[in-house]
Design an enzyme around this catalytic site. Structure first.
Site, PDB file in Angstrom:
ATOM      1  N   CYS A   1      -3.797 -11.229  12.034  1.00 21.12           N
ATOM      2  CA  CYS A   1      -4.139 -10.783  13.551  1.00 21.12           C
ATOM      3  C   CYS A   1      -5.725 -10.972  13.689  1.00 21.12           C
ATOM      4  O   CYS A   1      -6.445 -10.714  12.792  1.00 21.12           O
ATOM      5  CB  CYS A   1      -4.165  -9.209  13.165  1.00 21.12           C
ATOM      6  SG  CYS A   1      -4.588  -8.327  14.453  1.00 21.12           S
ATOM      7  N   GLY A   2      -5.818 -11.958  14.864  1.00 23.36           N
ATOM      8  CA  GLY A   2      -7.168 -12.247  14.922  1.00 23.36           C
ATOM      9  C   GLY A   2      -8.260 -11.044  15.486  1.00 23.36           C
ATOM     10  O   GLY A   2      -9.317 -11.017  15.004  1.00 23.36           O
ATOM     11  N   HIS A   3      -7.989 -10.234  16.209  1.00 23.82           N
ATOM     12  CA  HIS A   3      -8.592  -9.119  16.627  1.00 23.82           C
ATOM     13  C   HIS A   3      -8.816  -8.481  15.542  1.00 23.82           C
ATOM     14  O   HIS A   3     -10.080  -7.873  15.302  1.00 23.82           O
ATOM     15  CB  HIS A   3      -8.138  -8.283  17.987  1.00 23.82           C
ATOM     16  CG  HIS A   3      -7.372  -7.199  17.743  1.00 23.82           C
ATOM     17  ND1 HIS A   3      -6.039  -7.239  17.385  1.00 23.82           N
ATOM     18  CD2 HIS A   3      -7.914  -5.851  17.336  1.00 23.82           C
ATOM     19  CE1 HIS A   3      -5.759  -6.088  17.186  1.00 23.82           C
ATOM     20  NE2 HIS A   3      -6.680  -5.261  16.823  1.00 23.82           N
TER      21      HIS A   3
ATOM     22  N   HIS B   1       6.253 -11.665  19.813  1.00 24.89           N
ATOM     23  CA  HIS B   1       5.077 -11.792  20.830  1.00 24.89           C
ATOM     24  C   HIS B   1       5.241 -12.592  22.075  1.00 24.89           C
ATOM     25  O   HIS B   1       5.605 -13.651  21.932  1.00 24.89           O
ATOM     26  CB  HIS B   1       3.688 -12.022  20.038  1.00 24.89           C
ATOM     27  CG  HIS B   1       3.263 -11.274  19.052  1.00 24.89           C
ATOM     28  ND1 HIS B   1       3.897 -11.220  17.866  1.00 24.89           N
ATOM     29  CD2 HIS B   1       2.142 -10.327  19.005  1.00 24.89           C
ATOM     30  CE1 HIS B   1       3.098 -10.442  17.104  1.00 24.89           C
ATOM     31  NE2 HIS B   1       1.979  -9.712  17.782  1.00 24.89           N
TER      32      HIS B   1
ATOM     33  N   ASP C   1      -1.636  -6.049  24.417  1.00 20.08           N
ATOM     34  CA  ASP C   1      -2.738  -6.590  23.567  1.00 20.08           C
ATOM     35  C   ASP C   1      -3.929  -6.323  24.570  1.00 20.08           C
ATOM     36  O   ASP C   1      -3.863  -7.044  25.644  1.00 20.08           O
ATOM     37  CB  ASP C   1      -3.036  -7.661  23.024  1.00 20.08           C
ATOM     38  CG  ASP C   1      -3.806  -7.905  21.881  1.00 20.08           C
ATOM     39  OD1 ASP C   1      -5.025  -7.208  22.095  1.00 20.08           O
ATOM     40  OD2 ASP C   1      -3.645  -8.717  21.089  1.00 20.08           O
TER      41      ASP C   1
ATOM     42  N   CYS D   1      -5.917 -11.418  22.535  1.00 18.00           N
ATOM     43  CA  CYS D   1      -5.240 -11.657  21.387  1.00 18.00           C
ATOM     44  C   CYS D   1      -5.455 -13.033  20.613  1.00 18.00           C
ATOM     45  O   CYS D   1      -5.295 -14.173  20.899  1.00 18.00           O
ATOM     46  CB  CYS D   1      -3.402 -11.785  21.409  1.00 18.00           C
ATOM     47  SG  CYS D   1      -2.372 -11.614  20.226  1.00 18.00           S
ATOM     48  N   GLY D   2      -6.007 -12.701  19.432  1.00 14.43           N
ATOM     49  CA  GLY D   2      -6.502 -13.942  18.357  1.00 14.43           C
ATOM     50  C   GLY D   2      -5.453 -15.012  18.039  1.00 14.43           C
ATOM     51  O   GLY D   2      -5.541 -16.219  18.215  1.00 14.43           O
ATOM     52  N   THR D   3      -4.347 -14.160  17.404  1.00 12.06           N
ATOM     53  CA  THR D   3      -3.078 -15.062  17.215  1.00 12.06           C
ATOM     54  C   THR D   3      -2.416 -16.003  18.147  1.00 12.06           C
ATOM     55  O   THR D   3      -2.210 -16.931  18.438  1.00 12.06           O
ATOM     56  CB  THR D   3      -2.253 -14.438  16.168  1.00 12.06           C
ATOM     57  OG1 THR D   3      -1.619 -13.312  16.907  1.00 12.06           O
ATOM     58  CG2 THR D   3      -2.770 -14.215  14.901  1.00 12.06           C
TER      59      THR D   3
HETATM   60  O1  PYC Z   1      -5.496 -10.347  18.079  1.00 11.82           O
HETATM   61  O2  PYC Z   1      -3.907 -11.617  16.616  1.00 11.82           O
HETATM   62  C1  PYC Z   1      -4.303 -10.618  17.330  1.00 11.82           C
HETATM   63  C2  PYC Z   1      -3.163  -9.748  17.595  1.00 11.82           C
HETATM   64  C3  PYC Z   1      -1.974  -9.776  17.405  1.00 11.82           C
HETATM   65  C4  PYC Z   1      -1.315  -8.244  17.746  1.00 11.82           C
HETATM   66  C5  PYC Z   1      -2.382  -7.684  18.278  1.00 11.82           C
HETATM   67  N1  PYC Z   1      -3.471  -8.214  18.120  1.00 11.82           N
END
Ligand code: PYC
Length: 318
Positions: A94-96, A214, A240, A244-246
């Site tokens: 999870c990036g965030h 996703h 999100d 979303c980082g990923t």
């Molecule tokens: O930021 O990767 C992310 C992420 C995944 C699901 C919610 N945020």
């Protein structure tokens, strides 16, 4: 008092990254042992899943909340291990959430500015804590797995790519009306759910048969400084609030594969609420390593109380 001696406490620290919340479990809950992080994630899922629900689901949390269970890492070069989870299950990366973990570790005095490593069930990720609220995440290797997949949904025919950025994404390339990403969250959510269901019905999966859970839609940015605006539907039905980082990592991998992004070039991804992640890629031994930069803020500290007399002590399951 009845049940008093069995009351459990779970200490958490809350933060948000571009509007998307993260709740870090810093102590309490079951002992997950010292095995590989993927094994500890499986143990949490198979034996103690109620704690996941207790931490993120109502009445203590909400559908949008992402949890991060802090653990001792197996790799001593890592500052911590972390298992990410949400209202319905577990996330690979999870990036965030990594940015949220970074500012939480700084808030706890466990890290200072500099480069740190975090162990996750899908591999080690590196982050640079710049001090204050800024964090850069070097994600797991990301790649496009399938391109130009067509799916039929009630509004028409959708074309998109399947890509890995630490979770599985379907990234919409073109919809019936290209470049139109409305602002109506309910409409976007319905469209993204329709796409997710259609993908599953048509048998599209990730590399090892995983659900593509996703869905990412794109439109023109509101700010001319940014390259695009996205809407990301997460596995449990919430969208999100951050870019979303990923999901941004998956997008960078697709742009690189299409020759539209060069190594080191900055790509600014705006979220549906206007928060921004800055992304770029490095290519190491043929693998695409995304770097995502954003800001996270600690918003609260709490001691969750799990009272055995409370019928909803383990949350309201989704
Ligand atoms: O930021 O990767 C992310 C992420 C995944 C699901 C919610 N945020």
């Amino acid at each position: 008092m009845p049940g008093r001696k069995n009351v459990e406490h779970v200490r958490v620290i809350d933060s948000h990254t571009g509007g998307e919340p993260t709740r870090v479990v810093v102590s309490g809950g079951p002992d997950l042992g010292t095995g590989p992080l993927a094994e500890r994630r499986d143990l949490l899922r198979d034996k103690y899943d109620g704690y996941r629900s207790a931490v993120v689901n109502e009445p203590r949390g909400s559908d949008v909340l992402v949890g991060a269970w802090l653990c001792e890492p197996t790799d001593p070069s890592c500052v911590a291990g972390v298992i990410f989870f949400n209202n319905v299950g577990y996330l690979g990366m999870c990036g965030h959430g990594t940015m949220g973990v970074a500012v939480t570790l700084a808030h706890l005095g466990r890290i200072g500015p500099g480069i740190h490593k975090l162990e996750t069930p899908v591999g080690v990720v590196e982050f640079e804590y710049e001090g204050g609220n800024r964090v850069a995440v070097e994600n797991v290797p990301s790649y496009r797995y399938r391109n130009d997949i067509g799916v039929k949904v009630p509004i028409g025919h959708i074309i998109g790519d399947v890509a890995w950025g630490g979770n599985w994404f379907f990234l919409v390339r073109a919809i019936t009306e290209p470049d139109q990403l409305g602002e109506d969250i309910d409409e976007l959510t319905t469209l993204a759910w329709d796409i997710r269901k259609a993908l599953a019905k048509q048998g599209h999966t990730g590399l090892k048969g995983e659900d593509i859970d996703h869905i990412e839609l794109f439109g023109p940015p509101q700010s001319p400084e940014n390259h695009s605006r996205n809407f990301v539907l997460c596995p449990g039905g919430a969208y999100d609030r951050s870019p979303c980082g990923t999901g941004t990592s998956a997008k960078l991998a697709c742009l690189y594969a299409d020759g539209k992004l060069k190594e080191g070039e900055i790509y600014r991804q705006e979220s549906i609420i206007g928060s921004v992640f800055e992304g770029s890629v490095r290519v190491v031994d043929g693998q695409i390593i995304p770097r995502i930069v954003g800001s996270a803020y600690v918003t609260g500290e709490a001691l969750l109380i799990l009272n055995p007399d409370d019928p909803f002590r383990l949350g309201i399951p989704r």
